[in-house]
Design a protein around this motif. Structure first.
Motif, short mmCIF file in Angstrom:
data_model
loop_
_atom_site.label_atom_id
_atom_site.label_comp_id
_atom_site.label_asym_id
_atom_site.label_seq_id
_atom_site.Cartn_x
_atom_site.Cartn_y
_atom_site.Cartn_z
N ARG A 50 -59.60 -17.73 72.46
CA ARG A 50 -58.78 -16.53 72.33
C ARG A 50 -59.46 -15.30 72.91
O ARG A 50 -58.89 -14.20 72.91
N SER A 96 -46.30 -24.85 57.36
CA SER A 96 -47.00 -24.06 58.37
C SER A 96 -46.05 -23.05 58.97
O SER A 96 -44.84 -23.09 58.72
N ARG A 97 -46.61 -22.15 59.71
CA ARG A 97 -45.78 -21.24 60.47
C ARG A 97 -45.24 -21.96 61.69
O ARG A 97 -45.80 -22.94 62.16
N HIS A 123 -47.98 -22.69 69.98
CA HIS A 123 -48.32 -21.29 69.68
C HIS A 123 -49.04 -21.11 68.34
O HIS A 123 -49.70 -20.11 68.12
N MET A 175 -51.64 -17.28 69.08
CA MET A 175 -51.99 -18.50 68.38
C MET A 175 -53.11 -18.23 67.39
O MET A 175 -54.09 -17.58 67.68
N SER A 176 -52.95 -18.70 66.21
CA SER A 176 -53.81 -18.29 65.12
C SER A 176 -54.66 -19.42 64.58
O SER A 176 -55.49 -19.21 63.71
N GLY A 177 -54.47 -20.63 65.06
CA GLY A 177 -55.18 -21.74 64.43
C GLY A 177 -54.41 -22.18 63.20
O GLY A 177 -53.63 -21.42 62.63
N ALA A 178 -54.61 -23.42 62.82
CA ALA A 178 -53.77 -24.01 61.78
C ALA A 178 -54.34 -23.84 60.39
O ALA A 178 -53.84 -24.43 59.45
N GLU A 179 -55.36 -23.02 60.26
CA GLU A 179 -55.89 -22.80 58.92
C GLU A 179 -54.76 -22.31 58.02
O GLU A 179 -54.00 -21.43 58.39
N LYS A 180 -54.66 -22.88 56.86
CA LYS A 180 -53.64 -22.42 55.92
C LYS A 180 -54.05 -21.07 55.34
O LYS A 180 -55.21 -20.80 55.13
N THR A 181 -53.06 -20.22 55.09
CA THR A 181 -53.35 -18.93 54.49
C THR A 181 -53.08 -18.98 52.99
O THR A 181 -52.41 -19.89 52.49
#
Lengths: 331, 331
Positions: free
Chosen positions: B176, A127-128, B54, A1-7
């Motif tokens: 995390r 989003s992913r 996720h 899980m990466s967090g919802a920050e946009k890349t």
């Protein structure tokens, strides 16, 4: 899980493929929100549908068709209420295996339908996601008080459907290999009808002008008619021989009479089901013909609350099983 | 792939858990659409956000918190534009491992926030999905012409942020296991700030009355301020020592000065970033205090188009790396 920050890559995709599609009210997709300024005397009709990979579409479906399908199932809901499509927002969750070329084709599919339906993309979220998911919320406009409800059918009203029924459900079962394709007829028509529904946008005005109740057919004619009747507190008597079929559907049915179950019980026709007072039935039929959409009378609304009856060619009622299985049973 | 026909179980879940939450305009969730009748003189502000298992939440997060988070990130967008929340539609894709008890808790989480924010559930879609996905589209109301844009900042305006910055990004990294929890301070506060953002709904009126530009902080203060400045055609000078920190964030920073990167570069604060003309700064601060939301001035908008400068306690500018990685790079 990466967090919802946009890349950076997500912003670039929005810039490249979605900003060019943005219409009036979108604030150029630069402001997290869209702004809808209503026309005086009108109300906003809102609908939302999510389509999910493996559930609503196959992973190898053309991205243009996935986009079109996601938009069209929403447009179909608006039209069924007598609303003219105005705008939509798109939340797109992309699985890791969807690359930029896929996004480009998805956007191209949207662009085509935006032009065709005169509907503006006004906002979105990218989003992913673990599996590709498309959630669209669409907005339509009706004059105040003119929304055509699901619950307005009256005894004596004529029941109409647009287009042909059952093609999509047959197409899905052909695609899954559960049915053999008919030998001499164009089963591609059925596959295409499943892949890319055709919202009856030209019919919105006729529905608004004449229908007492309406909905679009997403869960099968039998089930959806039962819902319309339930909401209206009425019953219905349908003449199964009047239900309009495409040539390939008719050919498959001729070979296997049990396919009535799929035709009437299967879903995703995205045709219009509506009821029209008998006094307005001719005017509705004329308006529909003028709009270029075939609409067939298939029966009559009856008093009482028993389930709608589908009467076969032999005069005996047909029992239609409920489609699908209960995903949540025992949960 | 099963086709999108709804099953009896899905209808039952809607009946049991979502219909009781339905508000004005929902048509009792029986009509595929919602109806929003605008108040004369007002416009509708629309925002949409999708949260995905996720990616945006952990599978074992409490369902109440997942629901609250999905709604709150949308409410936060509305408030940042000076809009009062009115209504929302929910598209919920449920993974196979989500049972009815999970749905009940999810709905309970929504119910709590619906009451708290005075926002009505007016429509939705429930379907199966490979991973649990929540897409919410929310509607707010502003007087015509009163939407607070992202691009309205002018040189000399004071830059304000609400609450404290960086808690959520630190909380995510603690969760995390990428950061060690600080020894003596309540790191649970940071975890909670990540799990359940707090939209600053009480601030909508003050933003509408005084702000020249505003947005909510979802992608990190540094990146979001750069976007606000870019949209406004201005630059900014931020005094890093003025950025408000919670006690646990300050303690972690005291132990590791590099955490400024996380605090200013990480995302999901869901605090308000706004600019206010210097002449209105005192009035905004008073209105915010009256509304019960701490708002701190952290710098000033400057002329020019260079990237905003974050000036450290030593007077030297701090370089903040862009958060995240490029998911689509090389795709």
């Amino acid at each position: 899980m990466s967090g919802a920050e946009k890349t950076a890559g997500e912003f670039d995709l929005i810039d490249r493929y979605f900003r060019p599609l943005a219409g009036k009210g979108s604030l150029d997709l630069r402001d997290d929100v869209a702004l809808l300024v209503p026309e005086p005397g009108t109300s906003l009709v809102v609908t939302t549908d999510m389509v999910v990979e493996h559930v609503d579409f196959f992973p190898d479906d053309p991205p243009e068709a996935i986009a079109a399908r996601a938009l069209r199932v929403n447009v179909s809901d608006l039209v069924a209420k007598g609303a003219d499509p105005v705008a939509f927002v798109l939340a797109l969750g992309l699985a890791a295996d969807r690359n930029e070329a896929w996004v480009a084709r998805f956007a191209a599919g949207l662009a085509r339908d935006i032009g065709r339906f005169g509907i503006a993309l006004v906002g979105g979220d990218l989003s992913r996601a673990g599996v590709t998911t498309v959630a669209i919320t669409a907005f339509g406009r009706v004059p105040n008080g003119k929304l055509v409800p699901r619950g307005g059918a009256q005894p004596g009203d004529v029941v109409f459907v647009s287009g042909t029924i059952g093609d999509s459900a047959l197409g899905l079962r052909l695609r899954r290999g559960e049915l053999a394709p008919p030998p001499d007829v164009g089963h591609r028509h059925l596959l295409r009808r499943f892949l890319t529904p055709e919202p009856r946008i030209e019919l919105a005005g006729a529905i608004r002008a004449h229908a007492s109740a309406a909905m679009d057919l997403s869960d099968g004619l039998a089930g959806d008619l039962a819902k319309l009747c339930g909401a209206s507190g009425v019953s219905a008597r349908i003449d199964v021989a009047s239900v309009p079929l495409s040539a390939p559907a008719a050919a498959m049915l001729a070979a296997d009479g049990n396919l009535w179950q799929v035709i009437l019980g299967g879903g995703e026709d995205y045709e219009i089901l509506c009821t029209v007072p008998a006094s307005a039935a001719a005017a509705f039929a004329t308006a529909a013909a003028t709009a270029g959409v075939a609409c067939a009378p298939i029966g009559t609304i009856a008093a009482g609350e028993r389930a709608p009856v589908f009467v076969g060619a032999d005069g005996a009622p047909l029992a239609i099983a409920r489609p699908g299985h209960d995903h949540f049973a025992g949960a």
